[in-house]
Scaffold this active site. Structure first.
Site, PDB file in Angstrom:
ATOM      1  CB  SER A 176      -0.919   0.014   1.219  1.00  0.00           C
ATOM      2  OG  SER A 176      -1.457   1.311   1.388  1.00  0.00           O
ATOM      3  CG  ASP A 338      -6.038   3.701  -8.132  1.00  0.00           C
ATOM      4  OD1 ASP A 338      -6.448   2.902  -7.277  1.00  0.00           O
ATOM      5  OD2 ASP A 338      -5.345   4.691  -7.865  1.00  0.00           O
TER       6      ASP A 338
END
Ligand code: S3P
Length: 456
Positions: A176, A338
């Site tokens: 992350s 994304d």
């Protein structure tokens, strides 16, 4: 809830692509969040030109204002001035901070608040954000000495008590970038060395930005892959002037539309996305298009901004359908994290079977994106199977119009609108207002391209 409505009869395909259409997608969201947070650490006034005006970044602006940072959009200029008293001034927030839909705001802010000695910061978010995992970001700050209380589910709301932190060693096991960025921010307020190990390097905007604010960190490539990031604190940030390149994750929708328009309708839209951020850690989707048979054209490349930028176009692909892909290396997935909904759409036009694996993080995005991709795109005729952490995509010749739902997720909303346009039929997408979470100019750009639609 706003519904996007599109009627085939109002959109004569023959009229599209008459000339080159330049699209300016606005400043990159990830870079803008980081510029804001670093500016808040610095004592004095920083300037951010071409900041993202996404609702996510505006959530960061309001959050910082509650912490006493002065943020002013300069009248008549595409510039945001950020004046702060540095770390020590962040200790007296006013009221509860609402991070809205923005995971980046929540996680990065937690890093700042944890390192602001004496601060008591209460944070929450919208119905989607309060379901997203926060334990992964709270844990390292607790190990550094901060006190963070989360809900019993390890989610927001959170109460963060800033303390004098000490550096730690940390493995970024969730790959992350938000967790890493939060830790880098806190590391500069902590004493001693913080070492972050990444087996799969994530987007490195914070590392690149730190230097601009006069902060030192060391990056070392690890033999066999991965990277180690070391920062010694405390260090004082100095104000900086940051120029933000345009957002590749927003540009990706238009580049994909142009590429697939060729496949479906045999003509180009001739879209040129201007001054797009070019960073290997974000390039995965464009590489996927390239591997599928589309040439990407990079022009007018420049190093004038905080990171490299280029104008971006997709070249004539010979109207051939994309080649199916197997994408299962974690590094590739991270570099297009994304853009997975959009990749699933693009590969729906590839004859045969495509596979994208290692997608467990998509279950905890703005919505469960694996479930949303399969359920909504399949309503439009796609054949996508969501596994526990994967997507298997069976190519189809044509999509069909349907009434679909954004599931409150901006990237799903835009993917479904592109899918609908490619279906060549009437369709609707409910909950389309969330598009502004990342790209407030999306609808205007569609209009400029000549598409007719209604939002009711
Ligand atoms: C982001 C990192 C990614 C990405 C998000 C923005 C960032 O999230 O999905 O849209 O700016 O650091 P994770 O860090 O949760 O993978």
């Amino acid at each position: 809830m706003a519904v996007f409505k599109y009627y085939k009869a109002e959109n004569n395909i023959d009229k599209f692509g008459a000339g080159v259409c330049k699209i300016n997608c606005g400043g990159d969201k990830s870079v803008t969040h980081r510029a804001l947070m670093f500016a808040a650490m610095a004592e004095g006034e920083s300037s951010i030109s071409n900041p993202s005006r996404s609702l996510d970044c505006l959530a960061s602006v309001s959050a910082l204002e509650r912490l006493g940072v002065k943020c002013v959009f300069k009248a008549g200029a595409n510039e945001l001035l950020v004046a702060s008293g540095g770390f020590k001034s962040l200790a007296a927030p006013r009221g509860i901070i609402d991070c809205a839909n923005s995971g980046t705001t929540a996680r990065l802010l937690m890093g700042l608040a944890a390192a602001a000695e004496g601060a008591s910061v209460f944070m929450t978010g919208d119905a989607s954000l309060i379901r997203r995992p926060m334990g992964r970001v709270a844990a390292p700050f607790e190990a550094m000495g901060a006190r963070i209380i989360l809900s019993s589910e390890n989610t927001l709301p959170a109460a963060v008590s800033g303390r004098k932190l000490r550096g730690i060693e940390f493995d970024n096991i969730y790959n992350s970038a938000q967790v890493k960025a939060a830790l880098i921010l806190a590391a500069f307020g902590a004493s001693g060395k913080t070492l972050i190990r990444e087996r799969i390097p994530t987007r490195d905007h914070s590392e690149l930005m730190a230097e601009k604010f006069g902060l030192e960190l060391k990056r070392t490539a690890v033999r066999g892959g991965g990277v180690r990031i070391a920062a010694r604190g405390p260090q004082k940030a100095v104000p900086a002037r940051i120029a933000v390149p345009n957002d590749p994750s927003s540009a990706a929708f238009f580049i994909a539309l142009d590429a697939l328009f060729q496949v479906v309708y045999g003509r180009r839209l001739k879209i040129k996305a201007e001054s797009v951020l070019i960073n290997d850690s974000r390039n995965g989707f464009f590489e996927c298009l390239f591997d599928s048979g589309f040439d990407m054209i990079y022009s007018a490349c420049s190093d004038a901004m905080v990171e490299k930028s280029c104008d971006l176009e997709v070249n004539f692909g010979g109207y051939a359908p994309p080649a199916p892909q197997v994408i299962d290396s974690p590094a590739r997935v991270v570099s297009m994290i994304d853009e997975i909904p959009l990749a699933a759409l693009a590969l729906s036009f590839a004859p045969g079977e495509s596979y994208i694996g290692g997608l467990s993080e998509l279950r905890v995005k703005e919505t469960d994106r694996l479930a949303a991709i399969a359920s909504q795109l399949n309503k439009m005729g796609a054949k996508i199977k969501a596994g526990e952490d994967s997507l298997t995509i069976c190519g189809v010749k044509k999509l069909k119009g349907a009434a679909v739902d954004s599931c409150g997720d901006h990237r799903m909303a835009m993917t479904l609108i592109i899918a609908g346009i490619l279906s060549g039929s009437d369709f609707s997408v409910s909950g389309c207002e969330c598009v502004a979470v990342s790209n407030p100019s999306f609808f205007d750009d569609l209009k400029r391209l000549g598409f007719v639609f209604h939002i009711a």
